[in-house]
Design a protein around this motif. Structure first.
Motif, PDB file in Angstrom:
ATOM      1  N   THR A 183     -14.260 -64.128 -19.223  1.00 42.28           N
ATOM      2  CA  THR A 183     -15.081 -63.498 -17.864  1.00 42.28           C
ATOM      3  C   THR A 183     -15.929 -62.472 -18.025  1.00 42.28           C
ATOM      4  OG1 THR A 183     -12.912 -64.091 -16.434  1.00 42.28           O
ATOM      5  CG2 THR A 183     -14.335 -62.349 -15.654  1.00 42.28           C
ATOM      6  N   ASN A 184     -15.463 -61.320 -18.732  1.00 40.81           N
ATOM      7  CA  ASN A 184     -16.378 -60.205 -19.223  1.00 40.81           C
ATOM      8  C   ASN A 184     -17.687 -60.565 -19.802  1.00 40.81           C
ATOM      9  OD1 ASN A 184     -14.812 -58.401 -17.887  1.00 40.81           O
ATOM     10  ND2 ASN A 184     -13.446 -58.147 -19.500  1.00 40.81           N
ATOM     11  N   SER A 185     -17.599 -61.620 -20.742  1.00 42.31           N
ATOM     12  CA  SER A 185     -18.762 -62.055 -21.419  1.00 42.31           C
ATOM     13  C   SER A 185     -19.728 -62.628 -20.730  1.00 42.31           C
ATOM     14  CB  SER A 185     -18.507 -62.998 -22.598  1.00 42.31           C
ATOM     15  OG  SER A 185     -17.514 -62.415 -23.484  1.00 42.31           O
ATOM     16  N   PHE A 186     -19.133 -63.450 -19.820  1.00 38.60           N
ATOM     17  CA  PHE A 186     -19.984 -64.127 -18.472  1.00 38.60           C
ATOM     18  C   PHE A 186     -20.762 -63.078 -17.806  1.00 38.60           C
ATOM     19  CE2 PHE A 186     -21.021 -66.053 -14.372  1.00 38.60           C
ATOM     20  CZ  PHE A 186     -21.270 -66.856 -14.826  1.00 38.60           C
ATOM     21  N   LEU A 187     -20.149 -62.378 -17.171  1.00 38.72           N
ATOM     22  CA  LEU A 187     -20.598 -61.298 -16.343  1.00 38.72           C
ATOM     23  C   LEU A 187     -21.668 -60.386 -17.203  1.00 38.72           C
ATOM     24  CD1 LEU A 187     -17.445 -59.865 -14.737  1.00 38.72           C
ATOM     25  CD2 LEU A 187     -19.292 -61.170 -13.589  1.00 38.72           C
ATOM     26  N   GLN A 188     -21.404 -60.063 -18.541  1.00 39.09           N
ATOM     27  CA  GLN A 188     -22.303 -59.437 -19.363  1.00 39.09           C
ATOM     28  C   GLN A 188     -23.643 -60.144 -19.506  1.00 39.09           C
ATOM     29  OE1 GLN A 188     -20.273 -58.276 -22.856  1.00 39.09           O
ATOM     30  NE2 GLN A 188     -18.793 -57.000 -21.622  1.00 39.09           N
ATOM     31  N   SER A 189     -23.449 -61.403 -19.570  1.00 40.80           N
ATOM     32  CA  SER A 189     -24.780 -62.311 -19.874  1.00 40.80           C
ATOM     33  C   SER A 189     -25.623 -62.431 -18.363  1.00 40.80           C
ATOM     34  CB  SER A 189     -24.207 -63.640 -20.327  1.00 40.80           C
ATOM     35  OG  SER A 189     -23.648 -64.555 -19.286  1.00 40.80           O
ATOM     36  N   ALA A 190     -24.748 -61.967 -17.389  1.00 41.38           N
ATOM     37  CA  ALA A 190     -25.502 -62.182 -16.081  1.00 41.38           C
ATOM     38  C   ALA A 190     -26.019 -60.816 -15.348  1.00 41.38           C
ATOM     39  CB  ALA A 190     -24.606 -62.859 -15.013  1.00 41.38           C
ATOM     40  N   GLN A 191     -25.975 -59.840 -16.172  1.00 39.82           N
ATOM     41  CA  GLN A 191     -26.239 -58.796 -15.659  1.00 39.82           C
ATOM     42  C   GLN A 191     -27.509 -58.412 -15.119  1.00 39.82           C
ATOM     43  OE1 GLN A 191     -25.369 -55.866 -19.015  1.00 39.82           O
ATOM     44  NE2 GLN A 191     -23.886 -54.919 -18.125  1.00 39.82           N
ATOM     45  N   GLU A 192     -28.444 -58.908 -15.617  1.00 39.23           N
ATOM     46  CA  GLU A 192     -29.966 -58.902 -15.142  1.00 39.23           C
ATOM     47  C   GLU A 192     -30.040 -59.607 -13.805  1.00 39.23           C
ATOM     48  OE1 GLU A 192     -33.205 -60.040 -17.312  1.00 39.23           O
ATOM     49  OE2 GLU A 192     -32.553 -58.419 -19.209  1.00 39.23           O
ATOM     50  N   ALA A 193     -29.261 -60.636 -13.725  1.00 41.36           N
ATOM     51  CA  ALA A 193     -29.162 -61.428 -12.443  1.00 41.36           C
ATOM     52  C   ALA A 193     -28.272 -60.921 -11.298  1.00 41.36           C
ATOM     53  CB  ALA A 193     -29.146 -62.844 -12.774  1.00 41.36           C
ATOM     54  N   LEU A 194     -27.327 -60.164 -11.769  1.00 41.72           N
ATOM     55  CA  LEU A 194     -26.306 -59.653 -10.925  1.00 41.72           C
ATOM     56  C   LEU A 194     -26.350 -58.232 -11.260  1.00 41.72           C
ATOM     57  CD1 LEU A 194     -24.122 -60.881  -8.866  1.00 41.72           C
ATOM     58  CD2 LEU A 194     -22.526 -61.013 -10.430  1.00 41.72           C
ATOM     59  N   PRO A 195     -27.153 -57.384 -10.675  1.00 43.33           N
ATOM     60  CA  PRO A 195     -27.058 -55.828 -11.104  1.00 43.33           C
ATOM     61  C   PRO A 195     -25.657 -55.177 -10.492  1.00 43.33           C
ATOM     62  CG  PRO A 195     -28.779 -56.533  -9.880  1.00 43.33           C
ATOM     63  CD  PRO A 195     -28.438 -57.777 -10.281  1.00 43.33           C
ATOM     64  N   GLY A 196     -25.146 -54.458 -11.265  1.00 39.36           N
ATOM     65  CA  GLY A 196     -24.078 -53.641 -10.597  1.00 39.36           C
ATOM     66  C   GLY A 196     -22.915 -54.511 -10.231  1.00 39.36           C
ATOM     67  N   TYR A 197     -23.108 -55.699 -10.527  1.00 35.88           N
ATOM     68  CA  TYR A 197     -21.947 -56.919 -10.069  1.00 35.88           C
ATOM     69  C   TYR A 197     -21.785 -56.772  -8.607  1.00 35.88           C
ATOM     70  CZ  TYR A 197     -21.033 -56.751 -15.029  1.00 35.88           C
ATOM     71  OH  TYR A 197     -21.184 -56.745 -16.508  1.00 35.88           O
ATOM     72  N   ILE A 198     -22.811 -56.872  -7.845  1.00 38.48           N
ATOM     73  CA  ILE A 198     -22.811 -56.516  -6.151  1.00 38.48           C
ATOM     74  C   ILE A 198     -22.555 -57.853  -5.898  1.00 38.48           C
ATOM     75  CG2 ILE A 198     -24.154 -55.877  -4.189  1.00 38.48           C
ATOM     76  CD1 ILE A 198     -25.455 -53.899  -5.962  1.00 38.48           C
ATOM     77  N   THR A 199     -21.456 -58.043  -4.965  1.00 35.20           N
ATOM     78  CA  THR A 199     -21.287 -59.319  -4.196  1.00 35.20           C
ATOM     79  C   THR A 199     -22.289 -59.467  -3.188  1.00 35.20           C
ATOM     80  OG1 THR A 199     -18.881 -59.482  -4.836  1.00 35.20           O
ATOM     81  CG2 THR A 199     -19.527 -60.758  -2.923  1.00 35.20           C
ATOM     82  N   ASP A 200     -22.877 -60.786  -2.993  1.00 30.77           N
ATOM     83  CA  ASP A 200     -23.835 -61.025  -1.796  1.00 30.77           C
ATOM     84  C   ASP A 200     -23.541 -62.532  -1.403  1.00 30.77           C
ATOM     85  OD1 ASP A 200     -26.162 -61.990  -0.537  1.00 30.77           O
ATOM     86  OD2 ASP A 200     -27.667 -61.313  -1.884  1.00 30.77           O
ATOM     87  N   LEU A 201     -22.744 -62.705  -0.456  1.00 30.03           N
ATOM     88  CA  LEU A 201     -22.456 -63.980   0.441  1.00 30.03           C
ATOM     89  C   LEU A 201     -23.541 -65.160   0.262  1.00 30.03           C
ATOM     90  CD1 LEU A 201     -20.500 -62.864   3.266  1.00 30.03           C
ATOM     91  CD2 LEU A 201     -19.392 -63.637   1.031  1.00 30.03           C
TER      92      LEU A 201
END
Length: 354
Positions: A183-201
């Protein structure tokens, strides 16, 4: 310090941590009308929502209630209550003055799950919501991931340590990728596309972006899967039976909804010499790599050893489609997949898988 302030030491510590981030901003605060201990339906004492502007406007929610807000009650001196509070970042429109009510309901639902089951969340966990995280919304976000809030570090309170776990809305294929990798590795790899891990429906799957998809595939091949335990709603074991001329193979039975994920977890765990445990309410099935395929039966568990050839065969043939998957590399074992019926809160079937 007054007696009242001492009693609210845990609550005060959370507010102080948020004050370090947002200064004098007065958050929107929503308190439970009737305390949970007095028969109320909302386990959380309250939820605060702050207006954040970076990297773009969003609501930043924080809960009050997973940790011990007043007096110390648990026997664990190290952690306060469950040891965490949840945060949640949600896209905010320019003219939005009040946070969406569904977000507070979602956080309370997470609390109901924890309080009723005793299971807690930690960084790296994930949860399948079995439907849109915002009921009735046209969104692909149907699951949740949990990671350390990047801007709210853990604190030590008079009642013990409290970590701040950020809840992130994710798609079904992202959930599967996290389970197949980390999970955390996935989120780290997606940081640029998902800045701040903000949820957008309204967002699409991050796996539509080639760079992220490639990073995930490389991570799976390099690290294997970090998911050692997987809850399977439909999980049964049928021992082998002697027949007139031969013996019927033993059968591992599961629902179609999770069959495809099991196949990927097998591929990500066993070749790395990592066990995979499938759990249901009444049965635990431990899968491991072995020189040859065989099984050991217990009262409420089955330990299955799969040869390298059986792992390869099962992980490539098992599908979320009803049927029997016979193993040519292991005549003593077969896997049966049954249809999965997804039901709404009223018990009506809304989707059939398999």
């Amino acid at each position: 310090m007054s007696e009242e302030e001492v009693e609210a030491a845990g609550w005060d510590a959370i507010e102080e941590q948020m004050r370090r981030l947002y200064g004098p901003q007065e958050p929107k605060h929503y308190a439970a009308l009737l305390p949970y201990m007095l028969g109320g339906k909302d386990p959380l004492n309250g939820i605060s929502a702050y207006k954040a502007e970076l990297p773009y406007p969003h609501w930043h929610f924080v809960t009050f209630g997973f940790s011990e807000l007043y007096e110390k009650e648990s026997d664990d001196p190290e952690y306060s209550g469950y040891g965490f509070e949840l945060t949640f970042r949600l896209v905010r429109s320019a003219d939005e003055q009040e946070p969406p009510a569904w977000a507070m309901s979602l956080l309370q639902n997470m609390a109901r799950y924890v309080f009723s089951s005793g299971n807690f969340f930690a960084s790296g966990h994930h949860l399948d919501a079995n439907g849109p995280i915002c009921l009735g919304a046209d969104t692909r976000l149907t699951a949740l991931a949990f990671t350390d809030d990047p801007e709210v570090p853990a604190i030590d309170t008079p009642n013990g340590r409290v970590e701040f776990l950020q809840m992130v809305g994710i798609t079904a294929d992202e959930l599967e990728a996290m389970m197949s990798w980390n999970t955390n590795s996935f989120l780290q790899s997606a940081q640029e596309a998902l800045p701040g891990y903000i949820t957008d429906l309204s967002r699409d799957s991050l796996l539509q972006k080639p760079g992220i998809a490639e990073a995930v595939q490389e991570g799976i091949e390099r690290d294997g899967s970090n998911t050692g335990f997987f809850y399977v709603d439909q999980l049964e074991w049928e021992p082998g039976k002697s027949r007139l001329l031969n013996k019927a193979p033993a059968a591992l039975i599961m629902g179609a909804k999770q069959a495809g994920t099991v196949a990927k977890l097998l591929r990500g765990r066993l070749p790395k010499n990592k066990e995979l445990t499938l759990n249901s309410q009444n049965l635990a099935v431990i899968l491991q790599l072995g020189e040859e395929t065989g099984y050991e039966e217990g009262e409420k568990f089955v330990r299955i050893s799969l040869s390298e050839a059986a792992v390869q065969e099962l992980s490539t043939t098992l599908r979320p489609i009803e049927g029997e998957y016979k193993l040519f590399t292991a005549k003593n074992l077969t896997v049966r997949v049954r249809k999965t019926y997804i039901k709404d809160q009223d018990g009506n079937v809304v989707e059939t898988i398999g």
